[in-house]
Design an enzyme around this catalytic site. Structure first.
Site, PDB file in Angstrom:
ATOM      1  CG  HIS A  52      -2.263  -2.460  -8.064  1.00 41.87           C
ATOM      2  ND1 HIS A  52      -2.608  -1.765  -6.923  1.00 41.87           N
ATOM      3  CD2 HIS A  52      -2.459  -3.765  -7.779  1.00 41.87           C
ATOM      4  CE1 HIS A  52      -3.010  -2.615  -5.998  1.00 41.87           C
ATOM      5  NE2 HIS A  52      -2.915  -3.838  -6.491  1.00 41.87           N
ATOM      6  CD  GLU A  54      -2.328   3.091  -9.106  1.00 38.69           C
ATOM      7  OE1 GLU A  54      -2.982   3.649  -8.214  1.00 38.69           O
ATOM      8  OE2 GLU A  54      -2.525   1.904  -9.453  1.00 38.69           O
ATOM      9  CB  CYS A  82      -2.992   0.646  -2.821  1.00 43.42           C
ATOM     10  SG  CYS A  82      -1.703  -0.106  -3.854  1.00 43.42           S
ATOM     11  CB  CYS A  85       0.205   2.341  -6.410  1.00 49.25           C
ATOM     12  SG  CYS A  85      -0.325   0.806  -7.216  1.00 49.25           S
TER      13      CYS A  85
END
Length: 152
Positions: A52, A54, A82, A85
């Site tokens: 991801h 992040e 999410c 993260c």
């Protein structure tokens, strides 16, 4: 603030160009204004659920600053983080979280749950809706194009 979100949007556009969900993130050291971490989604390319934006930005910032704690740092991300993260943000001790678009399906800052309000040992300050229209638009456009491709 908007300059950092524009940088995150540029990373999201790079992700979209590669067929990735267009999410970008930057981490800024508040005292200098320097971007110390950048990331974008790479899950499809890497075939890895952990890739991801992040997570990539946090990894880069930790390497740049020489430690796993990121005090005096803030993250700008185009989409509400999410749960994974949010956990990484808590664990890295990022002070502030700024995000653009809300994620009604898996956003864990305010939409599905309020992870930063749980009794963890670190609670970042949050602000959503930064350049929300632009952040939402890049996502909507990406998924509309994807649906068109699947119809063909």
């Amino acid at each position: 603030m908007n300059d950092y979100m524009k940088e995150a949007l540029a990373l999201a556009a790079e992700a979209a160009a590669e067929g990735e969900v267009p999410v970008g993130a930057v981490i800024v050291k508040k005292s200098t204004g320097e971007i110390v971490g950048k990331g974008r989604n790479r899950r499809e390319t890497a075939k890895n659920a952990l890739d991801h934006a992040e997570i990539e930005a946090i990894d880069m910032a930790c390497r740049a600053l020489g430690g796993w704690r990121l005090p005096e740092c803030e993250i700008y991300v185009t989409l509400e983080p999410c749960p994974m993260c949010c956990g990484a943000i808590i664990n890295s001790r990022i002070d502030n979280v700024y995000f653009g678009a809300y994620d009604k399906k898996s956003g864990s800052v305010v939409s599905v749950q309020k992870m930063f309000e749980l009794p963890y040992n670190h609670k970042p300050e949050i602000q959503g809706g930064i350049m929300q229209e632009e952040c939402s638009h890049i996502l909507s456009e990406f998924f509309a194009d994807l649906r068109k491709k699947h119809k063909k």
